[in-house]
Design a protein around this motif. Structure first.
Motif, short mmCIF file in Angstrom:
data_model
loop_
_atom_site.label_atom_id
_atom_site.label_comp_id
_atom_site.label_asym_id
_atom_site.label_seq_id
_atom_site.Cartn_x
_atom_site.Cartn_y
_atom_site.Cartn_z
N ILE A 1 0.84 -1.20 0.00
CA ILE A 1 0.00 0.00 0.00
C ILE A 1 0.87 1.25 0.00
CG2 ILE A 1 -1.65 1.36 1.36
CD1 ILE A 1 -2.78 -1.36 2.33
N LEU A 2 1.91 1.25 0.84
CA LEU A 2 2.84 2.39 0.89
C LEU A 2 3.54 2.57 -0.45
CD1 LEU A 2 4.33 4.60 2.43
CD2 LEU A 2 5.94 2.87 3.24
N ALA A 3 3.95 1.46 -1.06
CA ALA A 3 4.66 1.53 -2.35
C ALA A 3 3.76 2.12 -3.44
CB ALA A 3 5.12 0.12 -2.75
N ILE A 4 2.50 1.71 -3.47
CA ILE A 4 1.57 2.24 -4.47
C ILE A 4 1.29 3.71 -4.23
CG2 ILE A 4 -0.76 2.04 -5.42
CD1 ILE A 4 1.04 -0.22 -6.21
N ALA A 5 1.17 4.11 -2.97
CA ALA A 5 0.91 5.52 -2.64
C ALA A 5 2.05 6.41 -3.12
CB ALA A 5 0.70 5.68 -1.14
N ILE A 6 3.28 5.92 -2.99
CA ILE A 6 4.44 6.68 -3.43
C ILE A 6 4.43 6.86 -4.95
CG2 ILE A 6 6.97 6.60 -3.64
CD1 ILE A 6 7.03 5.24 -0.90
N SER A 7 3.88 5.88 -5.67
CA SER A 7 3.91 5.92 -7.13
C SER A 7 3.20 7.14 -7.68
CB SER A 7 3.29 4.65 -7.72
OG SER A 7 1.89 4.61 -7.51
N SER A 8 2.10 7.55 -7.07
CA SER A 8 1.35 8.69 -7.58
C SER A 8 2.18 9.98 -7.51
CB SER A 8 0.05 8.87 -6.78
OG SER A 8 0.32 9.10 -5.42
N ILE A 9 2.99 10.11 -6.48
CA ILE A 9 3.86 11.28 -6.35
C ILE A 9 4.93 11.24 -7.43
CG2 ILE A 9 5.34 12.58 -4.79
CD1 ILE A 9 2.41 12.26 -3.88
N MET A 10 5.50 10.06 -7.67
CA MET A 10 6.55 9.91 -8.68
C MET A 10 6.00 10.24 -10.07
SD MET A 10 8.17 6.32 -7.28
CE MET A 10 9.39 6.23 -8.59
N ILE A 11 4.81 9.75 -10.39
CA ILE A 11 4.21 9.98 -11.71
C ILE A 11 3.88 11.44 -11.90
CG2 ILE A 11 2.20 9.46 -13.16
CD1 ILE A 11 2.15 6.69 -11.69
N TYR B 1 7.79 1.03 -19.43
CA TYR B 1 9.12 0.73 -18.92
C TYR B 1 9.07 0.20 -17.48
CZ TYR B 1 11.71 2.43 -22.93
OH TYR B 1 12.25 2.57 -24.19
N ARG B 2 8.15 0.67 -16.66
CA ARG B 2 8.07 0.17 -15.30
C ARG B 2 7.73 -1.32 -15.30
NH1 ARG B 2 2.89 2.50 -12.02
NH2 ARG B 2 3.49 0.86 -10.56
N LEU B 3 6.93 -1.75 -16.27
CA LEU B 3 6.55 -3.15 -16.37
C LEU B 3 7.65 -4.00 -17.00
CD1 LEU B 3 2.89 -2.47 -17.47
CD2 LEU B 3 3.55 -3.68 -15.38
N PHE B 4 8.25 -3.53 -18.08
CA PHE B 4 9.31 -4.29 -18.73
C PHE B 4 10.55 -4.40 -17.84
CE2 PHE B 4 7.71 -3.34 -23.31
CZ PHE B 4 6.84 -4.42 -23.22
N VAL B 5 10.90 -3.32 -17.15
CA VAL B 5 12.05 -3.37 -16.24
C VAL B 5 11.76 -4.32 -15.07
CG1 VAL B 5 13.47 -2.03 -14.64
CG2 VAL B 5 12.89 -1.07 -16.87
N SER B 6 10.53 -4.33 -14.60
CA SER B 6 10.15 -5.26 -13.53
C SER B 6 10.34 -6.70 -13.98
CB SER B 6 8.68 -5.04 -13.13
OG SER B 6 8.49 -3.76 -12.59
N LEU C 1 10.81 -0.78 -9.47
CA LEU C 1 11.22 -1.37 -8.19
C LEU C 1 10.21 -1.13 -7.08
CD1 LEU C 1 13.51 -2.86 -6.72
CD2 LEU C 1 14.47 -0.61 -6.16
N ILE C 2 9.75 0.12 -6.92
CA ILE C 2 8.92 0.46 -5.75
C ILE C 2 7.45 0.08 -5.94
CG2 ILE C 2 8.19 2.30 -4.18
CD1 ILE C 2 10.84 3.71 -4.78
N PRO C 3 6.69 0.76 -6.82
CA PRO C 3 5.27 0.44 -6.88
C PRO C 3 4.93 -0.84 -7.63
CG PRO C 3 5.76 2.16 -8.46
CD PRO C 3 7.03 1.91 -7.70
N THR C 4 5.81 -1.31 -8.51
CA THR C 4 5.47 -2.50 -9.28
C THR C 4 5.88 -3.78 -8.55
OG1 THR C 4 5.85 -1.20 -11.29
CG2 THR C 4 5.57 -3.57 -11.56
N ILE C 5 7.16 -3.90 -8.19
CA ILE C 5 7.61 -5.11 -7.50
C ILE C 5 7.16 -5.13 -6.04
CG2 ILE C 5 9.62 -6.40 -6.71
CD1 ILE C 5 10.99 -5.68 -9.31
N PHE C 6 7.38 -4.01 -5.34
CA PHE C 6 6.97 -3.96 -3.93
C PHE C 6 5.49 -3.66 -3.77
CE2 PHE C 6 11.54 -3.50 -3.32
CZ PHE C 6 11.75 -4.28 -2.19
#
Length: 293
Positions: A20-30, A43-48, A224-229
């Motif tokens: 949940i924390l990882a997904i919340a951070i993703s919105s700020i990054m985007i 790229y977030r998916l292919f790199v994952s 790394l953060i919102p996709t894998i974690f």
């Protein structure tokens, strides 16, 4: 299911909090990036996939007893995940983090409806009332954005479509979670979803390589953060606690996202967002209490 306290780090609810924390951070990054959302999502998916490949035994793929229907579910899950990233990441270009994230908390509503028809999960009147409260909250948010701008309302609609797509993705995942390892399933659906975004990016003539070093680092961190974690842990938990419980976990996302957006981005929070957010979070919170009391 009881678990040993010494293995608390592997408790599914502890892992759910991390995701949940990882997904919340993703919105700020985007929100902080100017790269096309579909390219960033691709790229977030292919790199994952590249990060996870060394940890998967492909010999297990031959041992799987998946039917054509099971493979159809896996392919559908990847397609819906791609649509989710496309709609939701694009929504952040038009509306605020607060509005987009709170609308995303409607996910348990759609998952609950789907679970009722697909898995015969029972719901009582209190749960339905909680869901109605949550929907009312999102209506209040959208109403506030009508007064703000048409773009904000369009962003809210994109977020809603993204929420429906991620709900379908979660339901499809739960359906096959007992037949395929989570890491292998994640790699397959991440690759399919990334391919959906690649096709969209090519159709819109977006550049795939002309990005700065900071953009490439952004793509890596998204993987790394919102996709894998985040999303990988969601897939890992589908087998143990189910799609509905995982989806209910999203009620924590808007709270964290709104706080982070206020602190990091200086994004103002409107009265409608606060009021609608309280309704939505309260509705989802009471739903969780009613289901697991």
């Amino acid at each position: 299911m009881k678990r040993n306290k010494s293995n608390a780090a592997f408790n599914p609810y502890f892992l759910l909090c991390i995701s949940i924390l990882a997904i919340a951070i993703s919105s700020i990054m985007i929100k902080s990036s100017n790269t096309p959302p579909s390219v960033a999502g691709m790229y977030r998916l292919f790199v994952s996939v590249l990060i996870m490949l060394p940890f998967v035994s492909w010999k297990k793929l031959k041992l799987l007893r998946l039917t054509k229907y099971d493979w159809l579910l896996v392919l559908s899950a990847g397609f819906f995940l791609g649509l989710h990233f496309l709609f939701w990441m694009e929504s952040l270009s038009y509306t605020s983090v607060a509005s987009s994230m709170v609308i995303l908390t409607l996910q348990p509503l759609f998952v609950m409806i789907g679970s009722y028809f697909m898995f015969k999960e029972r719901v009582n009147k209190l749960m339905v009332l909680c869901m109605i409260t949550a929907v009312l909250g999102s209506i209040i948010i959208a109403w506030g954005d009508i007064g703000a701008s048409r773009e904000a309302l369009f962003g809210d609609a994109l977020s809603l479509f993204g929420t429906i797509a991620i709900s379908a993705y979660m339901l499809a995942g739960q359906k096959v979670s007992h037949k395929i390892p989570a890491n292998l399933y994640s790699i397959i659906v991440f690759f399919i979803a990334g391919s959906v975004l690649l096709i969209y990016s090519l159709m819109n003539h977006f550049s795939l390589i002309a990005y700065s070093s900071s953009d490439w680092m952004y793509f890596f961190l998204l993987a790394l953060i919102p996709t894998i974690f985040g999303h990988f842990i969601f897939n890992l938990l589908l087998k143990s606690i189910g799609a509905t419980t995982v989806s209910v976990g999203v009620i924590g996302e808007p709270v964290l996202a709104i706080i982070l957006a206020y602190i990091i981005l200086g994004e103002a929070v409107s009265f409608f967002q606060i009021l609608g957010g309280l309704f939505t979070i309260a509705g989802m919170g009471f739903y969780f209490w009613a289901k697991y009391k």
